[in-house]
Design a protein around this motif. Structure first.
Motif, mmCIF file in Angstrom:
data_model
loop_
_atom_site.group_PDB
_atom_site.id
_atom_site.type_symbol
_atom_site.label_atom_id
_atom_site.label_comp_id
_atom_site.label_asym_id
_atom_site.label_seq_id
_atom_site.Cartn_x
_atom_site.Cartn_y
_atom_site.Cartn_z
ATOM 1 N N PRO A 133 -8.644 -1.909 41.752
ATOM 2 C CA PRO A 133 -7.794 -1.881 40.565
ATOM 3 C C PRO A 133 -8.300 -2.899 39.552
ATOM 4 N N ALA A 134 -8.257 -2.515 38.312
ATOM 5 C CA ALA A 134 -8.724 -3.406 37.254
ATOM 6 C C ALA A 134 -7.795 -4.610 37.149
ATOM 7 N N MET A 135 -8.391 -5.765 37.047
ATOM 8 C CA MET A 135 -7.597 -6.976 36.869
ATOM 9 C C MET A 135 -7.116 -7.022 35.424
ATOM 10 N N PRO A 136 -5.828 -7.231 35.226
ATOM 11 C CA PRO A 136 -5.343 -7.288 33.855
ATOM 12 C C PRO A 136 -5.933 -8.488 33.133
ATOM 13 N N GLU A 137 -6.226 -8.296 31.870
ATOM 14 C CA GLU A 137 -6.698 -9.412 31.063
ATOM 15 C C GLU A 137 -5.471 -10.168 30.572
ATOM 16 N N GLY A 138 -5.672 -11.384 30.166
ATOM 17 C CA GLY A 138 -4.554 -12.171 29.646
ATOM 18 C C GLY A 138 -3.925 -13.026 30.727
ATOM 19 N N VAL A 139 -2.630 -13.252 30.584
ATOM 20 C CA VAL A 139 -1.882 -14.130 31.481
ATOM 21 C C VAL A 139 -1.181 -13.289 32.545
ATOM 22 N N VAL A 140 -1.303 -13.714 33.805
ATOM 23 C CA VAL A 140 -0.622 -13.045 34.913
ATOM 24 C C VAL A 140 0.359 -14.035 35.516
ATOM 25 N N VAL A 141 1.624 -13.607 35.647
ATOM 26 C CA VAL A 141 2.653 -14.443 36.265
ATOM 27 C C VAL A 141 3.114 -13.727 37.527
ATOM 28 N N ASP A 142 2.853 -14.337 38.689
ATOM 29 C CA ASP A 142 3.314 -13.792 39.963
ATOM 30 C C ASP A 142 4.719 -14.317 40.223
ATOM 31 N N ARG B 153 7.284 -23.225 31.973
ATOM 32 C CA ARG B 153 6.780 -22.871 30.635
ATOM 33 C C ARG B 153 5.363 -22.363 30.799
ATOM 34 N N VAL B 154 5.079 -21.215 30.175
ATOM 35 C CA VAL B 154 3.754 -20.600 30.267
ATOM 36 C C VAL B 154 3.251 -20.357 28.855
ATOM 37 N N GLU B 155 2.093 -20.948 28.539
ATOM 38 C CA GLU B 155 1.490 -20.792 27.208
ATOM 39 C C GLU B 155 0.768 -19.448 27.129
ATOM 40 N N VAL B 156 1.006 -18.701 26.038
ATOM 41 C CA VAL B 156 0.319 -17.439 25.790
ATOM 42 C C VAL B 156 -0.092 -17.380 24.324
ATOM 43 N N GLU B 157 -1.074 -16.561 24.046
ATOM 44 C CA GLU B 157 -1.489 -16.322 22.666
ATOM 45 C C GLU B 157 -0.725 -15.114 22.134
ATOM 46 N N VAL B 158 -0.377 -15.125 20.862
ATOM 47 C CA VAL B 158 0.252 -13.966 20.241
ATOM 48 C C VAL B 158 -0.692 -12.777 20.399
ATOM 49 N N LEU C 175 8.005 -18.090 28.095
ATOM 50 C CA LEU C 175 6.693 -17.897 27.478
ATOM 51 C C LEU C 175 6.682 -18.579 26.127
ATOM 52 N N VAL C 176 5.658 -19.392 25.894
ATOM 53 C CA VAL C 176 5.503 -20.080 24.619
ATOM 54 C C VAL C 176 4.304 -19.445 23.920
ATOM 55 N N ALA C 177 4.600 -18.614 22.907
ATOM 56 C CA ALA C 177 3.547 -17.876 22.206
ATOM 57 C C ALA C 177 3.089 -18.637 20.983
#
Length: 144
Positions: A53-62, A76-81, A141-143
């Motif tokens: 299975p393709a690994m999702p790009e970006g942030v993964v939260v288990d 708190r999890v930092e993400v890009e818009v 999530l902190v975008a």
């Protein structure tokens, strides 16, 4: 008695014209043949091995829900818009995970069946991800 080749070929041509598709006939030598079909013949292919299975790009939260507790809780999890965020949830009880973004997203989780939700946060700010049945914030999530 020998039949001339031209006469045998003419008889064969007339015989083929009256045959339905895929009915056996004989060629000029008497060997069996099959009339051509307008559909392409199936081709044999090697069975392909299952791909990873393709690994999702970006942030993964288990996320794990077990015994009435959720992990992580309140992180708190930092993400890009515009960056993909994937929640991978396993739970020992049914729950609904809700993402308070615009637009909102939700994931119905069945007990014992892993669930996954991928989405993006489209503008800067904070977005709460909550377990509705436990009434707790899983992550913020902190975008940027």
């Amino acid at each position: 008695m020998r039949i001339p080749v031209a006469l045998a070929a003419a008889a064969l041509t007339l015989g083929l014209a009256g045959c339905a598709e895929d009915e056996p006939t004989a060629d000029a030598t008497g060997a069996p043949t099959t009339s051509a079909s307008s559909e392409p013949a199936p081709t044999a292919t090697e069975p392909s091995e299952p791909s990873e299975p393709a690994m999702p790009e970006g942030v993964v939260v288990d996320v794990t829900i077990a015994g009435g507790e959720v992990t992580p809780q309140g992180d708190r999890v930092e993400v890009e818009v515009g960056e993909p965020v994937t929640l991978r949830v396993t739970s020992d009880e049914a729950d609904e995970i809700h993402v308070h973004s615009d637009p909102e997203h939700s994931l119905e989780v069945e007990a014992g069946t892993p669930g996954e939700l991928t989405f993006t946060v489209d503008r800067p700010g904070q977005v709460a991800v909550e377990s509705h049945h436990l009434d707790v914030t899983i992550v913020q999530l902190v975008a940027r």
